[in-house]
Design a protein around this motif. Structure first.
Motif, PDB file in Angstrom:
ATOM      1  N   ALA A  21       6.455   9.165 -10.278  1.00  0.00           N
ATOM      2  CA  ALA A  21       7.534   9.745 -11.067  1.00  0.00           C
ATOM      3  C   ALA A  21       8.909   9.305 -10.571  1.00  0.00           C
ATOM      4  O   ALA A  21       9.835   9.097 -11.372  1.00  0.00           O
ATOM      5  CB  ALA A  21       7.440  11.270 -11.044  1.00  0.00           C
ATOM      6  N   SER A  22       9.066   9.161  -9.256  1.00  0.00           N
ATOM      7  CA  SER A  22      10.367   8.776  -8.691  1.00  0.00           C
ATOM      8  C   SER A  22      10.536   7.266  -8.576  1.00  0.00           C
ATOM      9  O   SER A  22      11.578   6.796  -8.112  1.00  0.00           O
ATOM     10  CB  SER A  22      10.540   9.407  -7.301  1.00  0.00           C
ATOM     11  OG  SER A  22       9.520   8.948  -6.422  1.00  0.00           O
ATOM     12  N   LYS A  23       9.510   6.519  -8.973  1.00  0.00           N
ATOM     13  CA  LYS A  23       9.517   5.058  -8.927  1.00  0.00           C
ATOM     14  C   LYS A  23       9.811   4.541  -7.513  1.00  0.00           C
ATOM     15  O   LYS A  23      10.543   3.560  -7.332  1.00  0.00           O
ATOM     16  CB  LYS A  23      10.523   4.493  -9.928  1.00  0.00           C
ATOM     17  CG  LYS A  23      10.204   4.845 -11.373  1.00  0.00           C
ATOM     18  CD  LYS A  23      11.205   4.249 -12.347  1.00  0.00           C
ATOM     19  CE  LYS A  23      10.853   4.623 -13.782  1.00  0.00           C
ATOM     20  NZ  LYS A  23      11.827   4.052 -14.745  1.00  0.00           N
ATOM     21  N   ALA A  24       9.246   5.211  -6.529  1.00  0.00           N
ATOM     22  CA  ALA A  24       9.423   4.805  -5.138  1.00  0.00           C
ATOM     23  C   ALA A  24       8.497   3.640  -4.808  1.00  0.00           C
ATOM     24  O   ALA A  24       7.535   3.354  -5.536  1.00  0.00           O
ATOM     25  CB  ALA A  24       9.149   5.982  -4.209  1.00  0.00           C
ATOM     26  N   ASN A  25       8.793   2.965  -3.703  1.00  0.00           N
ATOM     27  CA  ASN A  25       7.986   1.819  -3.284  1.00  0.00           C
ATOM     28  C   ASN A  25       6.680   2.219  -2.619  1.00  0.00           C
ATOM     29  O   ASN A  25       5.824   1.370  -2.344  1.00  0.00           O
ATOM     30  CB  ASN A  25       8.781   0.948  -2.304  1.00  0.00           C
ATOM     31  CG  ASN A  25       9.996   0.324  -2.954  1.00  0.00           C
ATOM     32  OD1 ASN A  25      11.079   0.893  -2.894  1.00  0.00           O
ATOM     33  ND2 ASN A  25       9.832  -0.820  -3.584  1.00  0.00           N
TER      34      ASN A  25
ATOM     35  N   GLY B  94      16.224  -1.877   2.023  1.00  0.00           N
ATOM     36  CA  GLY B  94      16.716  -1.381   0.738  1.00  0.00           C
ATOM     37  C   GLY B  94      15.688  -0.616  -0.061  1.00  0.00           C
ATOM     38  O   GLY B  94      15.979  -0.164  -1.180  1.00  0.00           O
ATOM     39  N   ALA B  95      14.482  -0.439   0.474  1.00  0.00           N
ATOM     40  CA  ALA B  95      13.413   0.228  -0.276  1.00  0.00           C
ATOM     41  C   ALA B  95      13.681   1.725  -0.407  1.00  0.00           C
ATOM     42  O   ALA B  95      14.334   2.349   0.443  1.00  0.00           O
ATOM     43  CB  ALA B  95      12.080  -0.008   0.406  1.00  0.00           C
ATOM     44  N   ASN B  96      13.142   2.295  -1.478  1.00  0.00           N
ATOM     45  CA  ASN B  96      13.135   3.744  -1.693  1.00  0.00           C
ATOM     46  C   ASN B  96      11.704   4.240  -1.485  1.00  0.00           C
ATOM     47  O   ASN B  96      10.748   3.565  -1.871  1.00  0.00           O
ATOM     48  CB  ASN B  96      13.615   4.096  -3.091  1.00  0.00           C
ATOM     49  CG  ASN B  96      15.018   3.593  -3.357  1.00  0.00           C
ATOM     50  OD1 ASN B  96      15.845   3.547  -2.452  1.00  0.00           O
ATOM     51  ND2 ASN B  96      15.297   3.209  -4.598  1.00  0.00           N
ATOM     52  N   ILE B  97      11.567   5.424  -0.902  1.00  0.00           N
ATOM     53  CA  ILE B  97      10.243   5.881  -0.487  1.00  0.00           C
ATOM     54  C   ILE B  97      10.111   7.378  -0.660  1.00  0.00           C
ATOM     55  O   ILE B  97      11.111   8.111  -0.651  1.00  0.00           O
ATOM     56  CB  ILE B  97       9.990   5.482   0.993  1.00  0.00           C
ATOM     57  CG1 ILE B  97       8.490   5.290   1.259  1.00  0.00           C
ATOM     58  CG2 ILE B  97      10.584   6.500   1.951  1.00  0.00           C
ATOM     59  CD1 ILE B  97       7.935   4.035   0.702  1.00  0.00           C
ATOM     60  N   LEU B  98       8.874   7.838  -0.838  1.00  0.00           N
ATOM     61  CA  LEU B  98       8.596   9.272  -0.827  1.00  0.00           C
ATOM     62  C   LEU B  98       8.138   9.639   0.577  1.00  0.00           C
ATOM     63  O   LEU B  98       7.118   9.145   1.051  1.00  0.00           O
ATOM     64  CB  LEU B  98       7.513   9.625  -1.844  1.00  0.00           C
ATOM     65  CG  LEU B  98       7.211  11.132  -1.901  1.00  0.00           C
ATOM     66  CD1 LEU B  98       8.204  11.830  -2.821  1.00  0.00           C
ATOM     67  CD2 LEU B  98       5.797  11.412  -2.331  1.00  0.00           C
ATOM     68  N   LEU B  99       8.871  10.515   1.237  1.00  0.00           N
ATOM     69  CA  LEU B  99       8.586  10.902   2.611  1.00  0.00           C
ATOM     70  C   LEU B  99       7.797  12.208   2.635  1.00  0.00           C
ATOM     71  O   LEU B  99       8.179  13.185   1.986  1.00  0.00           O
ATOM     72  CB  LEU B  99       9.887  11.078   3.393  1.00  0.00           C
ATOM     73  CG  LEU B  99       9.744  11.510   4.852  1.00  0.00           C
ATOM     74  CD1 LEU B  99       9.131  10.372   5.682  1.00  0.00           C
ATOM     75  CD2 LEU B  99      11.089  11.933   5.426  1.00  0.00           C
ATOM     76  N   ILE B 100       6.670  12.219   3.385  1.00  0.00           N
ATOM     77  CA  ILE B 100       5.882  13.437   3.592  1.00  0.00           C
ATOM     78  C   ILE B 100       6.178  13.979   4.981  1.00  0.00           C
ATOM     79  O   ILE B 100       6.073  13.255   5.974  1.00  0.00           O
ATOM     80  CB  ILE B 100       4.370  13.160   3.461  1.00  0.00           C
ATOM     81  CG1 ILE B 100       4.030  12.620   2.068  1.00  0.00           C
ATOM     82  CG2 ILE B 100       3.572  14.422   3.745  1.00  0.00           C
ATOM     83  CD1 ILE B 100       2.549  12.289   1.900  1.00  0.00           C
TER      84      ILE B 100
END
Length: 498
Positions: free
Chosen positions: A393-397, A439-445
């Motif tokens: 959904a967030s288009k993360a890498n 420069g990457a975007n990520i979902l952090l747990i």
């Protein structure tokens, strides 16, 4: 108990324990190591960063058709049952060896070989930590039956003082499979060599069969050697550093020995002592050489434990000690010294039952316990599924965690989403997913059982992290843990090639 034979009671005991494993195996999620080795099966390779490949290869057929933890756990359950069967068989062979015509050092006869086999099996069934290996597949789960198989071949050698070509081939296969299971299989190979050297005749080294076995073993482990060769021997370097541990301390050594007795049970210790007391006084060198299957790995791991060590590393050695312990316990039982054996057996079974109930309950949180050790066996499936949805959904890498022990469950339950470990430590995740590109975007747990501050504000960090969602894990009305999900953008850390 007189209604059934000792062998029948051994089978009944194994089946009861297996039923408990089966129930627990379907009730809890994967542990850290289980998920890590299941990922081995998902990413088939000639070898891996921290272990040889057999622990992944053997799971591949089931992992390929189902993600069910309970079904995949049938593999370690089968291996545990096989180990118990081999403990029984090895006990019979040792009994036959020491009661043979050349064993005149015995002051009295031993109980029947089936009674000794039953006591050996009961000592394993009552030992707490082997039940963990029966539920979760570890390299040690594989190495236990293979080490016992090599013991059987050693006993076959001692009984015949020679091997047929088929025996040498089978020995080579066992050695090769052991090497594909864990690097510490070398200790079992040394123990087997010690048995060969204990024989008065040394002609085996000049036989074609011996060299055939060596070639077969080498061919079996050639994938590990090739993989390490093309990867700068990183697995061997890691294992040497991992085995050495940190600063050596006497208190660590004392703690390790105490933990060993606790998690494997006093029955095995008592039985081994009684065996030495009653059965090896004046014995031939070959009997002492057989004890090398326990003594060699146990002494090495115990010595290294001053710098740190894990209790399950010695489990194959304890399985190899069980046949000797069974004979010692049966000898004491036959002479009416039963009270202590009964007390230890009941207390160890009670501890095992408490451990299973504790795991099924989800553990407890109290002032006496800083953290719930069972909490990480629940919730990762929901968290992984939620993380995969939020990543899309967030288009993360991909997904990121800040320690490799968090990465294995995230990667398994959120597959095929890539998972990145945000540290400078090289591990298997670097080989599977590489490092985050700049420069990457990520979902952090972030998991409450091992919380970390947001990775912002230093050179190896993101520009910003914004909270996105959270998930509470409950069981029987109590909160076990909490997962926090954040979107972190513009990674500023170093980029490494995949």
């Amino acid at each position: 108990m007189r209604q059934y034979s000792p062998s029948s009671w051994a089978a009944i005991s194994i089946c009861i324990a297996a039923l408990a494993h089966f129930v627990l195996g379907f009730a809890i999620e994967f542990s850290v190591d289980e998920a890590h080795y299941a990922l081995y099966a998902q990413h088939l390779a000639w070898s891996y960063f921290d272990h040889p490949p057999l622990v992944g290869w053997i799971q591949w057929p089931l992992v390929a058709i189902t993600p069910s933890e309970g079904i995949i756990r049938l593999i370690p359950e089968f291996l545990w049952i096989l180990s118990c069967y081999l403990v029984y068989q090895v006990t019979l062979e040792i009994h036959h060896l020491i009661q043979g015509r050349n064993a005149g050092y015995l002051t009295s006869t031993l109980p029947s070989q089936n009674t000794c086999g039953l006591m050996a099996v009961l000592a394993i069934v009552a030992a707490p930590i082997p039940h963990i290996l029966a539920i979760g597949l570890l390299p040690d789960t594989l190495l236990a039956p293979l080490s016992l198989g090599l013991m059987l071949m050693a006993l076959r050698w001692l009984s015949k003082d020679r091997f047929s070509t088929r025996d040498w081939i089978f020995t080579g296969i066992l050695l090769g499979l052991s090497g594909l299971s864990k690097y510490t299989a070398a200790f079992s190979a040394f123990a087997l060599l010690l048995v060969f050297l204990s024989s008065p005749r040394k002609a085996w080294i000049n036989t074609a069969g011996f060299w055939l076995a060596a070639i077969i073993a080498l061919l079996c482990i050639s994938p590990v050697l090739y993989w390490n060769w093309v990867n700068d021997w990183i697995s061997f370097k890691y294992q040497i550093a991992h085995g050495a541990g940190s600063t050596w301390l006497w208190r660590r050594l004392a703690t390790y020995i105490g933990v060993q007795v606790l998690v494997y049970g006093s029955l095995l210790v008592l039985g081994a002592y009684l065996f030495i007391k009653y059965c090896v006084h004046g014995a031939k060198l070959s009997i002492w050489a057989l004890l090398g299957f326990f003594a060699i790995p146990f002494s090495i791991f115990t010595t290294l434990a001053g710098g740190g060590g894990l209790p399950h590393w010695t489990s194959p050695a304890w399985f190899c000690l069980a046949p000797f312990a069974g004979i010692g316990l049966a000898k004491a039982w036959s002479t009416q010294h039963r009270r202590l054996i009964q007390i230890l057996f009941v207390s160890q079974l009670t501890l095992c039952g408490f451990g299973i109930a504790y795991a099924l309950s989800g553990g407890i949180n109290s002032a006496m316990i800083k953290s719930n050790p069972i909490a990480d066996l629940y919730g990762w499936k929901l968290a992984g599924q939620k993380a995969a949805e939020l990543t899309q959904a967030s288009k993360a890498n991909g997904i990121a965690v800040q320690n490799w022990t968090l990465g294995s469950r995230a990667a398994w339950y959120a597959k095929p989403t890539p998972v990145f470990v945000l540290d400078q430590r090289q591990d298997q995740f670097d080989l599977w997913f590489g490092k985050l590109p700049q420069g990457a975007n990520i979902l952090l747990i972030n998991w409450s059982g091992m919380p970390f501050p947001a990775p912002v504000g230093n050179k190896d960090s993101f520009e910003r992290c914004e909270p996105l969602d959270s998930l509470e894990i409950r069981r029987f009305g109590q909160i076990l843990s909490k997962f926090d999900f954040s979107v972190c953008s513009n990674w500023q850390g170093p980029e490494l090639a995949r």
